[in-house]
Design a protein around this motif. Structure first.
Motif, mmCIF file in Angstrom:
data_model
loop_
_atom_site.group_PDB
_atom_site.id
_atom_site.type_symbol
_atom_site.label_atom_id
_atom_site.label_comp_id
_atom_site.label_asym_id
_atom_site.label_seq_id
_atom_site.Cartn_x
_atom_site.Cartn_y
_atom_site.Cartn_z
ATOM 1 N N GLU A 53 0.856 -1.180 0.000
ATOM 2 C CA GLU A 53 0.000 0.000 0.000
ATOM 3 C C GLU A 53 0.894 1.231 0.000
ATOM 4 O O GLU A 53 1.913 1.268 0.689
ATOM 5 N N PHE A 54 0.484 2.233 -0.778
ATOM 6 C CA PHE A 54 1.243 3.478 -0.817
ATOM 7 C C PHE A 54 1.131 4.144 0.551
ATOM 8 O O PHE A 54 0.022 4.286 1.073
ATOM 9 N N ALA A 76 3.347 9.724 2.940
ATOM 10 C CA ALA A 76 4.480 9.974 2.035
ATOM 11 C C ALA A 76 4.384 11.372 1.443
ATOM 12 O O ALA A 76 3.325 11.811 1.006
ATOM 13 N N SER A 134 5.703 11.345 -4.462
ATOM 14 C CA SER A 134 4.728 10.570 -5.224
ATOM 15 C C SER A 134 5.323 9.276 -5.776
ATOM 16 O O SER A 134 4.607 8.444 -6.313
ATOM 17 N N ARG A 135 6.636 9.119 -5.647
ATOM 18 C CA ARG A 135 7.317 7.908 -6.102
ATOM 19 C C ARG A 135 8.360 7.495 -5.078
ATOM 20 O O ARG A 135 8.929 8.332 -4.386
ATOM 21 N N PHE A 164 8.174 4.270 2.815
ATOM 22 C CA PHE A 164 8.205 3.227 1.797
ATOM 23 C C PHE A 164 8.821 1.926 2.327
ATOM 24 O O PHE A 164 8.360 0.837 2.005
ATOM 25 N N PHE A 218 7.204 2.144 -5.799
ATOM 26 C CA PHE A 218 5.943 2.775 -5.420
ATOM 27 C C PHE A 218 5.683 3.934 -6.362
ATOM 28 O O PHE A 218 6.594 4.703 -6.680
ATOM 29 N N TRP A 219 4.456 4.076 -6.773
ATOM 30 C CA TRP A 219 4.077 5.208 -7.611
ATOM 31 C C TRP A 219 2.640 5.573 -7.278
ATOM 32 O O TRP A 219 1.752 4.714 -7.261
ATOM 33 N N ASN A 220 2.428 6.827 -7.002
ATOM 34 C CA ASN A 220 1.091 7.313 -6.699
ATOM 35 C C ASN A 220 0.687 8.242 -7.846
ATOM 36 O O ASN A 220 1.202 9.346 -7.952
#
Length: 115
Positions: A39-40, A44, A47-48, A78, A111-113
């Protein structure tokens, strides 16, 4: 006072000098039965992110004792999210040609949002 060194020598003699050291496998060289689904991190600021870690393989292909090697950018949560995802549900296929119990697997999670 003599009992402690004698006990230590007795325990040391139980170790098999022929035993192989655990191998370290690359995540690309194993077959995932179930990939981690992190899960993001809610808090954070970036955004990455990317986390590189090494985990010990169990007899059933699960992961334990994960150690984060790097987290980019640091301090965004992260690393924690990656460890939780890997230990919660990731599993690899255990084959005669693959990792054995106690071996380690090095992998990365990106991770990327897309908000």
């Amino acid at each position: 006072m003599i009992a402690i060194p004698v006990l230590w020598l007795a325990l040391a003699s139980l170790q098999d000098p022929q035993a192989e050291a655990p191998r370290i496998w690359d995540g690309e060289d194993v077959t995932f039965v179930r990939r981690p689904t992190p899960e993001f991190p809610v808090d954070a600021r970036a955004s990455r992110g990317q986390v590189s870690m090494v985990c010990t393989v169990t007899a059933r292909g699960r992961f334990r004792n994960c150690v984060v090697e790097s987290e980019t950018p640091p301090g965004n949560g992260f690393a924690r999210a990656a460890i939780v995802a890997v230990q919660r549900g990731a599993r690899i296929e255990m084959t005669p040609d693959g990792p054995a119990e106690g071996d380690r697997v090095r992998s990365s999670i990106v991770f990327w949002n897309g908000r």
